[in-house]
Design a protein around this motif. Structure first.
Motif, PDB file in Angstrom:
ATOM      1  N   LEU A  51       0.685  -1.370  -0.083  1.00 60.59           N
ATOM      2  CA  LEU A  51      -0.242   0.160   0.089  1.00 60.59           C
ATOM      3  C   LEU A  51       0.922   1.324  -0.105  1.00 60.59           C
ATOM      4  CD1 LEU A  51      -2.839  -0.912   2.468  1.00 60.59           C
ATOM      5  CD2 LEU A  51      -2.895  -0.823  -0.088  1.00 60.59           C
ATOM      6  N   LYS A  52       1.956   1.283   0.800  1.00 62.61           N
ATOM      7  CA  LYS A  52       2.749   2.477   0.686  1.00 62.61           C
ATOM      8  C   LYS A  52       3.422   2.610  -0.645  1.00 62.61           C
ATOM      9  CE  LYS A  52       6.742   4.290   3.140  1.00 62.61           C
ATOM     10  NZ  LYS A  52       7.812   4.105   4.029  1.00 62.61           N
ATOM     11  N   TRP A  53       3.951   1.616  -1.243  1.00 61.91           N
ATOM     12  CA  TRP A  53       4.538   1.594  -2.456  1.00 61.91           C
ATOM     13  C   TRP A  53       3.553   2.308  -3.632  1.00 61.91           C
ATOM     14  CZ3 TRP A  53       3.805  -1.429  -6.927  1.00 61.91           C
ATOM     15  CH2 TRP A  53       4.736  -1.120  -7.891  1.00 61.91           C
ATOM     16  N   LEU A  54       2.468   1.715  -3.541  1.00 67.64           N
ATOM     17  CA  LEU A  54       1.536   2.108  -4.462  1.00 67.64           C
ATOM     18  C   LEU A  54       0.878   3.497  -4.410  1.00 67.64           C
ATOM     19  CD1 LEU A  54      -0.913  -0.993  -4.607  1.00 67.64           C
ATOM     20  CD2 LEU A  54       0.379  -0.143  -6.546  1.00 67.64           C
TER      21      LEU A  54
ATOM     22  N   ALA B 213       3.730   4.059  -7.526  1.00 63.85           N
ATOM     23  CA  ALA B 213       3.264   3.306  -8.505  1.00 63.85           C
ATOM     24  C   ALA B 213       2.035   3.980  -8.978  1.00 63.85           C
ATOM     25  CB  ALA B 213       2.933   1.718  -8.302  1.00 63.85           C
ATOM     26  N   LEU B 214       1.302   4.737  -8.433  1.00 62.30           N
ATOM     27  CA  LEU B 214      -0.084   5.151  -8.548  1.00 62.30           C
ATOM     28  C   LEU B 214       0.349   6.610  -8.882  1.00 62.30           C
ATOM     29  CD1 LEU B 214      -2.550   3.195  -6.311  1.00 62.30           C
ATOM     30  CD2 LEU B 214      -2.013   2.877  -8.729  1.00 62.30           C
ATOM     31  N   ARG B 215       1.650   7.211  -8.947  1.00 66.08           N
ATOM     32  CA  ARG B 215       1.633   8.695  -9.401  1.00 66.08           C
ATOM     33  C   ARG B 215       2.420   8.912 -10.574  1.00 66.08           C
ATOM     34  NH1 ARG B 215       0.609  11.754  -5.053  1.00 66.08           N
ATOM     35  NH2 ARG B 215       0.272  10.406  -3.040  1.00 66.08           N
ATOM     36  N   LEU B 216       1.921   9.767 -11.474  1.00 64.05           N
ATOM     37  CA  LEU B 216       2.292  10.047 -12.669  1.00 64.05           C
ATOM     38  C   LEU B 216       3.696  11.091 -12.458  1.00 64.05           C
ATOM     39  CD1 LEU B 216      -0.566  10.780 -15.052  1.00 64.05           C
ATOM     40  CD2 LEU B 216       1.036   8.851 -15.125  1.00 64.05           C
ATOM     41  N   PRO B 217       4.610  10.738 -13.157  1.00 60.19           N
ATOM     42  CA  PRO B 217       5.874  11.999 -12.985  1.00 60.19           C
ATOM     43  C   PRO B 217       5.022  13.083 -13.717  1.00 60.19           C
ATOM     44  CG  PRO B 217       6.825   9.821 -14.055  1.00 60.19           C
ATOM     45  CD  PRO B 217       5.303   9.637 -13.856  1.00 60.19           C
TER      46      PRO B 217
ATOM     47  N   THR C 126      -6.867  19.117 -13.923  1.00 61.89           N
ATOM     48  CA  THR C 126      -7.707  17.956 -14.462  1.00 61.89           C
ATOM     49  C   THR C 126      -6.975  16.728 -14.122  1.00 61.89           C
ATOM     50  OG1 THR C 126      -9.017  19.458 -15.498  1.00 61.89           O
ATOM     51  CG2 THR C 126      -9.355  17.186 -16.021  1.00 61.89           C
ATOM     52  N   ILE C 127      -5.773  16.492 -14.866  1.00 64.60           N
ATOM     53  CA  ILE C 127      -5.107  15.132 -14.642  1.00 64.60           C
ATOM     54  C   ILE C 127      -4.729  14.809 -13.190  1.00 64.60           C
ATOM     55  CG2 ILE C 127      -2.923  14.306 -15.561  1.00 64.60           C
ATOM     56  CD1 ILE C 127      -5.190  14.906 -17.878  1.00 64.60           C
ATOM     57  N   GLU C 128      -4.334  15.703 -12.555  1.00 62.06           N
ATOM     58  CA  GLU C 128      -4.078  15.701 -11.378  1.00 62.06           C
ATOM     59  C   GLU C 128      -5.236  14.980 -10.537  1.00 62.06           C
ATOM     60  OE1 GLU C 128      -2.662  19.450 -10.020  1.00 62.06           O
ATOM     61  OE2 GLU C 128      -0.291  18.940 -10.657  1.00 62.06           O
ATOM     62  N   GLN C 129      -6.550  15.706 -10.698  1.00 66.14           N
ATOM     63  CA  GLN C 129      -7.670  15.358 -10.126  1.00 66.14           C
ATOM     64  C   GLN C 129      -8.220  13.972 -10.383  1.00 66.14           C
ATOM     65  OE1 GLN C 129     -10.661  18.480 -11.166  1.00 66.14           O
ATOM     66  NE2 GLN C 129      -9.837  20.002  -9.366  1.00 66.14           N
TER      67      GLN C 129
ATOM     68  N   LEU D 234      -8.502   8.198  -8.852  1.00 68.13           N
ATOM     69  CA  LEU D 234      -7.975   6.702  -9.045  1.00 68.13           C
ATOM     70  C   LEU D 234      -7.176   6.144  -8.089  1.00 68.13           C
ATOM     71  CD1 LEU D 234      -7.046   6.865 -13.001  1.00 68.13           C
ATOM     72  CD2 LEU D 234      -9.122   5.960 -11.814  1.00 68.13           C
ATOM     73  N   ARG D 235      -6.179   6.896  -7.488  1.00 67.71           N
ATOM     74  CA  ARG D 235      -5.543   6.369  -6.557  1.00 67.71           C
ATOM     75  C   ARG D 235      -6.177   6.123  -5.222  1.00 67.71           C
ATOM     76  NH1 ARG D 235      -2.990  10.666  -5.226  1.00 67.71           N
ATOM     77  NH2 ARG D 235      -1.752  10.669  -6.807  1.00 67.71           N
TER      78      ARG D 235
END
Length: 67
Positions: A18-21, A25-29, A46-49, A54-55
């Motif tokens: 969960l910490k890694w995700l 993993a669930l974050r875009l550069p 909007t992309i950030e929201q 999703l995260r």
């Protein structure tokens, strides 16, 4: 017996996963977020929201999942 081992393994791996995700993993550069916003003709906010929503959805379901 198999179910017990699976539950034990999940309880041992769950915090790390969960910490890694959540942190990686669930974050875009930032550069990918900017490129996606430009390609879709939307503001970066909007992309950030969408990314945040999703995260949160993935984390919610994983936190409550029990093998």
């Amino acid at each position: 017996m198999k179910q017990t081992i699976l539950r034990w393994a999940w309880s041992a791996l769950k915090p790390t996963l969960l910490k890694w995700l959540n942190e990686r993993a669930l974050r875009l550069p930032a550069h990918q977020r900017d490129a996606l916003a430009q390609r879709l003709h939307t503001p970066v906010q909007t992309i950030e929201q969408v990314e945040t929503a999703l995260r949160q959805m993935v984390m919610y379901h994983l936190e409550r999942w029990n093998p």
